[in-house]
Design an enzyme around this catalytic site. Structure first.
Site, PDB file in Angstrom:
ATOM      1  CD  GLU A  10      77.130  55.489  50.030  1.00  0.00           C
ATOM      2  OE1 GLU A  10      75.941  54.869  49.815  1.00  0.00           O
ATOM      3  OE2 GLU A  10      77.083  56.542  49.136  1.00  0.00           O
ATOM      4  CG  HIS A  21      74.712  61.597  40.225  1.00  0.00           C
ATOM      5  ND1 HIS A  21      75.924  61.668  40.305  1.00  0.00           N
ATOM      6  CD2 HIS A  21      73.951  61.043  41.172  1.00  0.00           C
ATOM      7  CE1 HIS A  21      76.389  61.224  41.522  1.00  0.00           C
ATOM      8  NE2 HIS A  21      75.153  60.886  42.151  1.00  0.00           N
TER       9      HIS A  21
END
Length: 550
Positions: free
Chosen positions: A325, A450
């Site tokens: 991240e 997703h």
């Protein structure tokens, strides 16, 4: 015409900037608090942004400008970027409202969902701990089933959402939303699936060889024959990550337990000339009630306010996730502020994924583990070969999982009313070589967030892995690094800043990648870096030319 476009952009871009900031801020609040007030604010903000882009007059103006002869490349690129955003939402008000509400409902479902395991609500992290440590097959099976419970809840919403998206795309002349989304993200569907087929062929046998070894070790742990291994015997519920069968002696989780993952991340980035302290200061890193259980990076304003969300635990998974991240975050944080707002973003999702993957890979790298994470060198020497084998397994498991997701999502949009439960397991068996559970008929596919909230996205992870290896190769060559180019090498940070981050979206991503690395996207470097040669007995037998000709 150039001056006319500049004047129009001066009026239009501040509106886009304000709307996008409102979306980002409300999403952050919703994800970090789970408060319904912020969830409503996010839904309203997202709907407002989409209505702005859906305005027929704005879209007509964009089309007219793009068809005119504008010499300024930067102006043309800004129009292209705006056009791709607007074309995605050319739909009537009722569709915008319905799609936005369905997406928000699915997002809320995942944020607030806590699976029930044997009568007790549990978090995703708790389910992962069960699947990591539990030796009772029946408990593992119950935990695996619990991880899929959300699928039954959101599957009807997801089918309806897909049909709504398809209708909007078909009004613009596309076959379905999937085709439209690829085209408007500068991806050619034919070339993409040709690449996927090539990857499948080149990894079929190496993956089969490694998975055969994996299944033997997994089976031994549970007193089974290899053919008795089922999905719940793996650690990851989707088998998108490989269990540490070859590197178990490395004991990564034990090494990171009680350590400050943030300090390790800060040191990692600092030693390549990138700084993440300000990012971490405004981020949300630890698990709590009501907070999203996932991980992501969010650029709030394209002016330096970049945040990440994690749910850190002291283990190898979350160490890798934090580095991943922060890879996204430094890309956003180090934008070239002299670029126009519209171009002050990554060249493509696949490229920001590539940078994130480069950083996340470090958690399996011997040099990073010894020099940064301070893993004992003598122990590393003993497990180095096993770690290399584990890394190959990790990469192949993830690549084959991506093949499932990309192929399944295309089928989802082609036939949202079809037998998706069977289709899902057909693809799991075909690409992951994982047998379906006997008699199971459930929407396990819908348990993957997703599909609802990041549609037509998963190919970017796969392209990101290929791009990461290509950037790695170019960085190694350019900086002359003797070891890993991302370990204690300030030239690596300079390479990323100048060749990738500062370019923003000023060029189509394929052109940017060629300029940064010297060649267009290829799978060559990934295959060379991670795919082992097939076992000798699996290699094709050479056939004399005269026989081959017959």
């Amino acid at each position: 015409m150039g001056n006319k476009v500049k004047d129009w952009l001066k009026k239009t871009v501040p509106v886009v900037q304000s709307l996008e900031r409102r979306v980002a801020e409300s999403y952050w609040q919703a994800a970090t608090t789970g408060d319904s007030r912020y969830e409503e604010e996010y839904t309203t903000a997202l709907g407002g942004l989409r209505r702005f882009y859906a305005d027929p007059q704005l879209f007509s103006r964009l089309q007219s400008f793009r068809e005119s002869n504008i010499e300024d490349a930067q102006l043309r690129r800004q129009l292209d970027v705006l056009y791709m955003e607007a074309a995605m939402v050319q739909m009537p008000e009722e569709d915008i409202q319905a799609i936005t509400q369905l997406e928000a409902q699915i997002e809320r479902s995942f944020i607030h969902h806590r699976a029930e395991f044997r009568g007790t609500p549990v978090t995703d992290n708790e389910l992962k701990e069960i699947l990591k440590d539990e030796t009772d097959t029946y408990k593992r099976k119950d935990a695996w089933k619990a991880s899929k419970q959300i699928g039954k809840r959101v599957a009807p919403l997801l089918r309806e959402l897909v049909k709504r998206r398809n209708q909007a795309a078909q009004r613009q002349g596309y076959q379905d939303y999937y085709e439209m989304a690829l085209k408007l993200s500068e991806l050619d569907e034919g070339l993409l699936f040709s690449l996927l087929e090539d990857l499948k062929i080149k990894t079929d046998q190496p993956f089969a060889d490694l998975k055969k070894e994996l299944d033997k070790q997994v089976a031994d742990r549970f007193g089974l024959l290899p053919e008795g291994v089922r999905p719940w015997h793996y650690v990851d519920p989707f088998f998108q990550e490989a269990p540490p069968v070859f590197s178990r002696e490395l004991a990564l989780d034990a090494h990171f337990e009680g350590r400050s993952l943030e300090e390790l991340a800060i040191r990692t980035f600092r030693e390549i000339g990138l700084f993440v302290e300000e990012i971490l200061d405004c981020s949300d890193l630890y698990e709590r009630k009501g907070k999203s259980q996932h991980a992501f990076c969010l650029d709030i304003d394209r002016e330096g306010d970049v945040r990440i969300l994690c749910n850190l635990h002291g283990n190898g998974y979350w160490m890798g996730t934090l580095l991943h991240e922060l890879g996204h975050a430094v890309y956003d944080r180090y934008h070239n502020q002299s670029l126009p707002y519209l171009l002050r973003k990554p060249a493509h999702i696949a490229v920001t994924e590539a940078v994130a993957m480069l950083m996340g890979r470090l958690v399996r790298d011997p040099e990073w583990l010894t020099k940064v994470a301070e893993f004992p060198k003598d122990q590393m020497e003993a497990v180095k070969e096993a770690l290399q084998k584990q890394t190959a397994l990790d990469m192949l498991v993830f690549l084959r999982w991506c093949l499932v997701m990309v192929h399944f999502e295309r089928e989802l949009y082609r036939n949202p009313d079809g037998d998706l439960n069977t289709c899902w397991w057909d693809m799991v068996e075909q690409y992951q070589f994982v047998p379906r559970p006997e008699t199971r008929n459930a929407p396990d596919w819908a348990a993957k967030i997703h599909l609802g909230t990041a549609p037509v996205y998963y190919q970017n992870y796969l392209l990101g892995e290929l791009t990461a290896s290509q950037i790695f190769h170019a960085m190694q060559k350019e900086t002359g690094a003797e070891g890993h180019p991302l370990v204690n090498n300030p030239d690596a940070g300079a390479f990323l800043r100048e060749r990738i981050f500062h370019q923003g979206a000023a060029l189509p991503w394929g052109e940017m990648l060629k300029m940064a690395t010297g060649s267009k996207l290829t799978a060559h470097h990934f295959i060379q870096q991670f795919v082992p040669e097939p076992a000798d007995e699996a290699k094709p037998r050479r056939v004399p030319k005269e026989k081959a000709d017959r």
